[in-house]
Each structure stands twice: as structure tokens, then as C-alpha cells.
Design a protein around this motif. Structure first.
Motif, PDB file in Angstrom:
ATOM      1  N   LEU A 178      44.582  41.123  42.440  1.00 48.79           N
ATOM      2  CA  LEU A 178      43.523  40.261  42.961  1.00 48.79           C
ATOM      3  C   LEU A 178      42.673  40.997  43.999  1.00 48.79           C
ATOM      4  O   LEU A 178      41.454  40.816  44.065  1.00 48.79           O
ATOM      5  CB  LEU A 178      44.125  38.998  43.573  1.00 48.79           C
ATOM      6  CG  LEU A 178      44.536  37.904  42.592  1.00 48.79           C
ATOM      7  CD1 LEU A 178      45.482  36.911  43.252  1.00 48.79           C
ATOM      8  CD2 LEU A 178      43.299  37.172  42.063  1.00 48.79           C
ATOM      9  N   ALA A 179      43.315  41.815  44.811  1.00 45.39           N
ATOM     10  CA  ALA A 179      42.574  42.582  45.811  1.00 45.39           C
ATOM     11  C   ALA A 179      41.621  43.576  45.150  1.00 45.39           C
ATOM     12  O   ALA A 179      40.531  43.841  45.655  1.00 45.39           O
ATOM     13  CB  ALA A 179      43.546  43.308  46.740  1.00 45.39           C
ATOM     14  N   GLU A 180      42.027  44.094  43.996  1.00 46.84           N
ATOM     15  CA  GLU A 180      41.206  45.087  43.299  1.00 46.84           C
ATOM     16  C   GLU A 180      40.100  44.444  42.463  1.00 46.84           C
ATOM     17  O   GLU A 180      38.999  44.993  42.357  1.00 46.84           O
ATOM     18  CB  GLU A 180      42.097  45.963  42.411  1.00 46.84           C
ATOM     19  CG  GLU A 180      43.078  46.840  43.187  1.00 46.84           C
ATOM     20  CD  GLU A 180      43.966  47.657  42.270  1.00 46.84           C
ATOM     21  OE1 GLU A 180      43.785  47.575  41.033  1.00 46.84           O
ATOM     22  OE2 GLU A 180      44.835  48.381  42.786  1.00 46.84           O
ATOM     23  N   ARG A 181      40.383  43.263  41.866  1.00 47.57           N
ATOM     24  CA  ARG A 181      39.409  42.654  40.957  1.00 47.57           C
ATOM     25  C   ARG A 181      39.353  41.129  41.140  1.00 47.57           C
ATOM     26  O   ARG A 181      39.632  40.372  40.217  1.00 47.57           O
ATOM     27  CB  ARG A 181      39.767  42.967  39.505  1.00 47.57           C
ATOM     28  CG  ARG A 181      39.853  44.439  39.158  1.00 47.57           C
ATOM     29  CD  ARG A 181      40.102  44.649  37.669  1.00 47.57           C
ATOM     30  NE  ARG A 181      41.157  43.789  37.159  1.00 47.57           N
ATOM     31  CZ  ARG A 181      42.466  44.029  37.313  1.00 47.57           C
ATOM     32  NH1 ARG A 181      42.868  45.091  37.991  1.00 47.57           N
ATOM     33  NH2 ARG A 181      43.357  43.204  36.800  1.00 47.57           N
ATOM     34  N   PRO A 182      38.972  40.650  42.315  1.00 50.03           N
ATOM     35  CA  PRO A 182      38.948  39.197  42.521  1.00 50.03           C
ATOM     36  C   PRO A 182      37.967  38.484  41.599  1.00 50.03           C
ATOM     37  O   PRO A 182      38.155  37.306  41.275  1.00 50.03           O
ATOM     38  CB  PRO A 182      38.545  39.061  43.997  1.00 50.03           C
ATOM     39  CG  PRO A 182      37.828  40.332  44.314  1.00 50.03           C
ATOM     40  CD  PRO A 182      38.519  41.389  43.516  1.00 50.03           C
ATOM     41  N   GLU A 183      36.924  39.182  41.165  1.00 50.05           N
ATOM     42  CA  GLU A 183      35.932  38.550  40.292  1.00 50.05           C
ATOM     43  C   GLU A 183      36.513  38.140  38.942  1.00 50.05           C
ATOM     44  O   GLU A 183      36.019  37.199  38.296  1.00 50.05           O
ATOM     45  CB  GLU A 183      34.733  39.484  40.079  1.00 50.05           C
ATOM     46  CG  GLU A 183      35.025  40.765  39.334  1.00 50.05           C
ATOM     47  CD  GLU A 183      35.596  41.876  40.198  1.00 50.05           C
ATOM     48  OE1 GLU A 183      35.812  42.978  39.666  1.00 50.05           O
ATOM     49  OE2 GLU A 183      35.836  41.644  41.407  1.00 50.05           O
ATOM     50  N   ASP A 184      37.584  38.803  38.504  1.00 53.94           N
ATOM     51  CA  ASP A 184      38.186  38.457  37.216  1.00 53.94           C
ATOM     52  C   ASP A 184      38.772  37.049  37.212  1.00 53.94           C
ATOM     53  O   ASP A 184      38.937  36.444  36.154  1.00 53.94           O
ATOM     54  CB  ASP A 184      39.281  39.464  36.844  1.00 53.94           C
ATOM     55  CG  ASP A 184      38.717  40.809  36.411  1.00 53.94           C
ATOM     56  OD1 ASP A 184      37.469  40.921  36.316  1.00 53.94           O
ATOM     57  OD2 ASP A 184      39.503  41.734  36.173  1.00 53.94           O
ATOM     58  N   ALA A 185      39.079  36.518  38.395  1.00 57.79           N
ATOM     59  CA  ALA A 185      39.649  35.185  38.489  1.00 57.79           C
ATOM     60  C   ALA A 185      38.620  34.099  38.213  1.00 57.79           C
ATOM     61  O   ALA A 185      38.982  32.958  37.903  1.00 57.79           O
ATOM     62  CB  ALA A 185      40.266  34.960  39.870  1.00 57.79           C
ATOM     63  N   VAL A 186      37.319  34.439  38.330  1.00 54.25           N
ATOM     64  CA  VAL A 186      36.278  33.421  38.166  1.00 54.25           C
ATOM     65  C   VAL A 186      35.401  33.659  36.941  1.00 54.25           C
ATOM     66  O   VAL A 186      34.517  32.858  36.657  1.00 54.25           O
ATOM     67  CB  VAL A 186      35.394  33.320  39.429  1.00 54.25           C
ATOM     68  CG1 VAL A 186      36.231  32.897  40.613  1.00 54.25           C
ATOM     69  CG2 VAL A 186      34.670  34.620  39.707  1.00 54.25           C
ATOM     70  N   THR A 187      35.665  34.726  36.192  1.00 55.24           N
ATOM     71  CA  THR A 187      34.849  35.020  35.010  1.00 55.24           C
ATOM     72  C   THR A 187      35.577  34.750  33.706  1.00 55.24           C
ATOM     73  O   THR A 187      34.981  34.835  32.633  1.00 55.24           O
ATOM     74  CB  THR A 187      34.407  36.484  35.019  1.00 55.24           C
ATOM     75  OG1 THR A 187      35.571  37.329  34.966  1.00 55.24           O
ATOM     76  CG2 THR A 187      33.592  36.814  36.258  1.00 55.24           C
ATOM     77  N   GLY A 188      36.861  34.454  33.775  1.00 52.91           N
ATOM     78  CA  GLY A 188      37.632  34.255  32.559  1.00 52.91           C
ATOM     79  C   GLY A 188      38.303  35.512  32.065  1.00 52.91           C
ATOM     80  O   GLY A 188      39.060  35.480  31.086  1.00 52.91           O
ATOM     81  N   ALA A 189      38.030  36.651  32.717  1.00 51.02           N
ATOM     82  CA  ALA A 189      38.682  37.901  32.316  1.00 51.02           C
ATOM     83  C   ALA A 189      40.188  37.841  32.559  1.00 51.02           C
ATOM     84  O   ALA A 189      40.981  38.440  31.837  1.00 51.02           O
ATOM     85  CB  ALA A 189      38.070  39.081  33.066  1.00 51.02           C
ATOM     86  N   GLY A 190      40.564  37.103  33.587  1.00 50.86           N
ATOM     87  CA  GLY A 190      41.982  36.923  33.877  1.00 50.86           C
ATOM     88  C   GLY A 190      42.547  37.999  34.779  1.00 50.86           C
ATOM     89  O   GLY A 190      42.147  39.163  34.696  1.00 50.86           O
TER      90      GLY A 190
END
Length: 357
Positions: free
Chosen positions: A304-316
């Protein structure tokens, strides 16, 4: 109110318990792993307790059930679990039946709801001390979920407003489960100091796991369940409305709140570790069963620290199967409580399977 008469040709207790163990495999891979690592009788106690909670969780997450009906179903279910109530599980089943998906479209979660009588019957066959340990936290979870459904009935989904409300929700959803586990491991007697440490940190253990799930599942929670757990106050500071939390134009703002929520989760790591270092291995309880989800949470926080945006784009946001396997193998090989600090430090820095190379 007395429910319809119980099935007088109920399957043998062993068949019901086996069904419960099989059902857990379908509703939660993480909790199924925990239950598989535990030995009996603790494995069965936790399995049945978890399914009791899962029934309520499925009702609370059901977007096709109006909020008023959801709350009523949860309150009826609470009455079923109340030892002083005469409400039978048949009453809950009759009330929930109109909301069950068709049998050929039913997923594992709704199949557990449809089989609530079986779950409750298996629970009622457990020793009295076990039932006494499980009942209060499960009922607190159920009534807490009803409270939140009522609170946001007009919105049609949960809309957490503040950090304080976020922690309140996480307590009902997962802190209660920490209390359930602690009730079970403490019922045969532990030292006063150990008991104090366990009850003093049990809530943090549950909150850590729930906050990690909330941080990584923003997209699915909104799209599939119409729930927004990221606090409105935090989103508002970034100019993001909760109804637009996963909108493309808000990725950066929402991702920053995901990061803030994950950072808040990290504040519970120390207490959660203290809990694990204190938990007794009695009645089939094993450190590995609870340390595995803890260490998986540490790895997820790293991602999550590395890719927090994945949590809101559906990438997971999730850790790799290779890392999961490495963590599980290490804990099952007999890692001790004293090794948790080193494992946590390594996993927070890099994927564990790569660190082992």
C-alpha cells in the motif's frame, strides 16, 4: 417469539461440523488458512464462531436489501443468539428467505446464510464454556452492524465520517473478533499478567487487520457494496467527495487518504505483536494461526505504501502467492514469538520470499 420447530432429523454432529469447516473454505481464504493451522478443538471453536459472524457480515453487506430490512434482520439474528430469548433460528430464516439469491446463483456467503440453522445448531453443541466465550462478542458485532446500518439508512450504504467513527466501526467488525479469540484462549486459566496483556491488546489486533482490509479494498467496497470507509473528513481535506472516491479525476486525492488510513493501521502493529507474543498455545491454539494474517498484513501495508492508487482504481493491492507461501512455510516450521520482530522488519522492507534468496 418462538420460531418454527427445529428439524427433528438433523444430521449427526460430525456431519454438521465437517460442513462448517468446508463452508469456511469458500467464504474466506485468509480465515480458512487460520482455521486449518489451528488444531482441534480450537480449530472447530474458531470455525463455528467465525461462521456466526459471517452470517451477520453478509446481511450487512447486502446491497439488494433495504437498510431498514437489513437492520431488522440483524436484530432478529441477535435475538437468536441471545440465550435468554425464545426466538428460534427458524424465525431468522423465514425473515431472510425473501432476500436469498436463487439457489443456483448463491455464492458461498449466501449459502452460509441459507444454512444458518446448521451453523447455530453446531454452535449449540459446543461446550457451555465455549458458548459463553463466543456469544457476547458475536452479539456485540451483530448489534454494532445494525447500529451502522441504521445510522446510514438514508444513504443506502455506509459513509464513515471521521477517524473516531472509523475506529468504532472497525471495533464492531473486527475488534469483537479479537475479544472472541481472547475469551476462548483464556477460559481455561492464564496468569493474571498474561490475561491483562491479551485483553489489553486484543482490540488492536482486530483493528489492525480490519484497517488493512479497508485500505486495500476501497474500490470493491464502493463498487460492490456501496460502502465508503475512508473518512469523509480526510477525503474532504483533499477535495474528494465520498460519492466520487473512485472517480478517475480523484485518484491522487483518494490514494493519499488510502495512504493515511494505512499509516493509521501501522499504529496498531506494536500492540498486535504484543498480543501474538502473549497468546497461549492451549486447546489446539497455535501462534502460527494468528501470526500468519499479522505478517500478511505487514506485507500488504508495504504494498500500500508503494502503490496506494491501486486501491482506488480496481488494480488491487495484494502480496504475491510466492510471498504468502514463504510466510506460511516459515511460521509452520515452528517460528517462535521471539522471531516475530525480525520477520516483521524484513517483510516491511521487501517481499519475504525475495529476502530469503
Amino acid at each position: 417469539m418462538e420460531g418454527p420447530p427445529r428439524n427433528r432429523t438433523a444430521p449427526p454432529a460430525t456431519d454438521d461440523l465437517q460442513w462448517c469447516h468446508e463452508a469456511v473454505q469458500g467464504v474466506s481464504r485468509t480465515f480458512a488458512l487460520t482455521i486449518d493451522v489451528l488444531d482441534d478443538p480450537m480449530s472447530s471453536y474458531i470455525c463455528v464462531g467465525y461462521l456466526l459472524c459471517r452470517i451477520a457480515d453478509t446481511v450487512e453487506d447486502a446491497g439488494h436489501i433495504p437498510a431498514d430490512d437489513q437492520a431488522a434482520l440483524l436484530r432478529t439474528y441477535d435475538e437468536v443468539l441471545d440465550p435468554a430469548s425464545r426466538t428460534g433460528v427458524g424465525t431468522f430464516l423465514a425473515d431472510v428467505e425473501p432476500w436469498l439469491p436463487p439457489e443456483d446463483e448463491r455464492d458461498a456467503d449466501w449459502q452460509v446464510v441459507a444454512e444458518a440453522e446448521r451453523v447455530v445448531r453446531t454452535f449449540e453443541r459446543q461446550p457451555p464454556a465455549v458458548r459463553s466465550a463466543i456469544t457476547p462478542p458475536v452479539r456485540e458485532l451483530v448489534t454494532g452492524m445494525a447500529l451502522f446500518v441504521d445510522r446510514y439508512a438514508e444513504e443506502g450504504g455506509l459513509r464513515i465520517q471521521s477517524r473516531e467513527e472509523l475506529e468504532e466501526y472497525c471495533y464492531y467488525a473486527a475488534g469483537t473478533v479479537g475479544q472472541l479469540i481472547t475469551n476462548l484462549v483464556c477460559r481455561d486459566g492464564v496468569s493474571p499478567r498474561t490475561r491483562e496483556r491479551l485483553y489489553g491488546t486484543a482490540e488492536s489486533f482486530g483493528l489492525l487487520l480490519q484497517l488493512v482490509n479497508i485500505s486495500k479494498d476501497v474500490y470493491d467496497d464502493y463498487r460492490e457494496e456501496n460502502n465508503v470507509y475512508l473518512p469523509a473528513a480526510w477525503l474532504g481535506e483533499r477535495g474528494v467527495a465520498q460519492e466520487r472516491v473512485v472517480a478517475a479525476e480523484n485518484v491522487d486525492g483518494s490514494a493519499s487518504v488510502v495512504e493515511r488510513t494505512a499509516n493509521h493501521a501501522e499504529g496498531f502493529l506494536d500492540d498486535a505483536q504484543t498480543y501474538l507474543e502473549s497468546v497461549p498455545e492451549t486447546d489446539g491454539n497455535r501462534l502460527a494461526a494468528w501470526a500468519i494474517p499479522y505478517l500478511l498484513a505487514v506485507g500488504t501495508l508495504r504494498e500500500l505504501a508503494e502503490r496506494p492508487e491501486d486501491a482506488v482504481t480496481g488494480a488491487g493491492v495484494k502480496i504475491s502467492r510466492s510471498e504468502v507461501h514463504a510466510i506460511v512455510s516459515t511460521m509452520l516450521s515452528g517460528a517462535s514469538p521471539e522471531e516475530l520482530s525480525g520477520l516483521r522488519e524484513t517483510i516491511s522492507r521487501e517481499p519475504f520470499h525475495q529476502a530469503q534468496l
